[in-house]
Design an enzyme around this catalytic site. Structure first.
Site, PDB file in Angstrom:
ATOM      1  N   ASN A  65      37.490  28.246  76.128  1.00 14.06           N
ATOM      2  CA  ASN A  65      36.802  26.967  75.953  1.00 14.06           C
ATOM      3  C   ASN A  65      35.517  27.191  75.164  1.00 14.06           C
ATOM      4  OD1 ASN A  65      36.174  24.178  76.401  1.00 14.06           O
ATOM      5  ND2 ASN A  65      34.748  24.805  78.019  1.00 14.06           N
ATOM      6  N   HIS A 112      31.693  25.585  74.767  1.00  9.90           N
ATOM      7  CA  HIS A 112      30.778  24.720  75.503  1.00  9.90           C
ATOM      8  C   HIS A 112      29.435  24.691  74.769  1.00  9.90           C
ATOM      9  CE1 HIS A 112      29.094  22.617  78.921  1.00  9.90           C
ATOM     10  NE2 HIS A 112      28.038  23.414  78.854  1.00  9.90           N
ATOM     11  N   SER A 151      28.576  28.473  73.631  1.00 11.24           N
ATOM     12  CA  SER A 151      29.248  29.642  74.220  1.00 11.24           C
ATOM     13  C   SER A 151      30.759  29.450  74.155  1.00 11.24           C
ATOM     14  CB  SER A 151      28.878  29.785  75.709  1.00 11.24           C
ATOM     15  OG  SER A 151      27.482  29.758  75.894  1.00 11.24           O
ATOM     16  N   ASP A 192      33.027  25.468  83.484  1.00 11.52           N
ATOM     17  CA  ASP A 192      32.170  26.174  82.518  1.00 11.52           C
ATOM     18  C   ASP A 192      31.597  27.466  83.110  1.00 11.52           C
ATOM     19  OD1 ASP A 192      32.555  24.082  80.663  1.00 11.52           O
ATOM     20  OD2 ASP A 192      30.926  22.934  81.548  1.00 11.52           O
TER      21      ASP A 192
HETATM   22  C1  GRF Z   1      32.019  20.162  71.235  1.00 13.12           C
HETATM   23  O1  GRF Z   1      30.631  20.010  71.263  1.00 13.12           O
HETATM   24  C2  GRF Z   1      32.463  21.170  72.262  1.00 13.12           C
HETATM   25  O2  GRF Z   1      31.562  22.194  72.470  1.00 13.12           O
HETATM   26  C3  GRF Z   1      32.561  20.326  73.506  1.00 13.12           C
HETATM   27  O3  GRF Z   1      33.083  19.094  73.068  1.00 13.12           O
HETATM   28  C4  GRF Z   1      32.740  18.891  71.699  1.00 13.12           C
HETATM   29  C5  GRF Z   1      34.010  18.675  70.961  1.00 13.12           C
HETATM   30  O4  GRF Z   1      33.810  18.333  69.618  1.00 13.12           O
HETATM   31  N1  GRF Z   1      33.361  20.995  74.506  1.00 13.12           N
HETATM   32  P1  GRF Z   1      35.040  18.287  68.610  1.00 13.12           P
HETATM   33  O5  GRF Z   1      36.073  17.330  69.210  1.00 13.12           O
HETATM   34  O6  GRF Z   1      35.579  19.655  68.452  1.00 13.12           O
HETATM   35  O7  GRF Z   1      34.482  17.726  67.335  1.00 13.12           O
END
Ligand code: GRF
Length: 220
Positions: A107, A109, A136, A145
């Site tokens: 994932n 984050h 991260s 997370d």
């Molecule tokens: C990103 O900021 C990611 O870190 C978080 O959700 C957002 C997704 O953005 N988990 P995208 O859909 O990849 O543009």
């Protein structure tokens, strides 16, 4: 054999786009076997379709968590992916799901974990007066997370930043980070067992990668 990925999204899909672009540019030796969304209106689905990647929508509406997770797991299993990539997937996955694919779910984050798990990370970094923020990539465990962090990117917080400007800067950094970390995981055959991390060569200490955005360099 080419590394197979299944990417899970819920929205915009800019991290998905970064991965697709890196694959097209031969920076990432992998194939996205499918993109699965829990929302039918996720913009990222259109992007995948334009690039001829199979897509599937699995909504939670009439399902409880176990049913949703089971449906999702079965759909993923069809592609036998090496890695399941969460890219803005806004649903919490239950422990049964996580155990089934243990150590193979990544994932991204938008914070320097363990700081600010959960939502509104940019607001929280600004409210705390942080001078440095970032993103991260971590292995997904049942704790939200909370899994082992593989790598991070740091981003400066500027004096006149607001949520919009800071989130944009972090997002640009996220794209570089995800490609770099996934590339590392694939090339080094990274595996995680009992919270210990191994590559082809030997056991490694986490986090493995840190990207300093001002230099753009990876430090291993
Ligand atoms: C990103 O900021 C990611 O870190 C978080 O959700 C957002 C997704 O953005 N988990 P995208 O859909 O990849 O543009």
């Amino acid at each position: 054999m080419m590394t197979q990925l299944v990417v899970l999204i819920s929205g915009r899909g800019s991290n998905l786009k970064a991965l697709i672009d890196a694959i097209d540019a031969n920076e990432l030796n992998a194939n996205i076997a499918a993109v699965i969304s829990n929302r039918s209106d996720a913009k990222g689905l259109e992007l995948a379709q334009q690039r001829d990647i199979p897509t599937q929508v699995i909504t939670a509406e009439s399902n409880n968590r176990e049913q949703f997770d089971e449906h999702l797991a079965q759909s993923i299993q069809r592609y036998s992916p090496d890695w399941i990539i969460l890219a803005g997937f806004m649903r919490i996955l239950g422990s049964q799901f996580v155990d089934r694919f243990a150590g193979r779910i990544l994932n991204i984050h938008p914070s320097l974990l363990p700081k600010y798990p959960g939502l509104n990370t940019h607001e929280r970094a600004l409210a705390a007066g942080d001078k440095v923020h970032g993103a991260s990539v971590h292995i997904v465990t049942a704790e939200l997370d909370g899994g082992p962090v593989i790598g991070q990117v740091t981003v400066p917080v500027l004096e006149d930043d607001n949520v919009e400007s800071l989130s944009q800067r972090v997002l640009q950094a996220e794209h570089k980070l995800y490609v770099a970390i996934l590339g590392y995981c694939i090339n080094e055959n990274l595996s995680i067992e009992n919270n210990r991390c191994y590559t082809n060569a030997s056991e490694v200490t986490l986090p493995i990668l840190n990207i300093n955005l001002s230099t753009g360099k990876l430090a291993c």
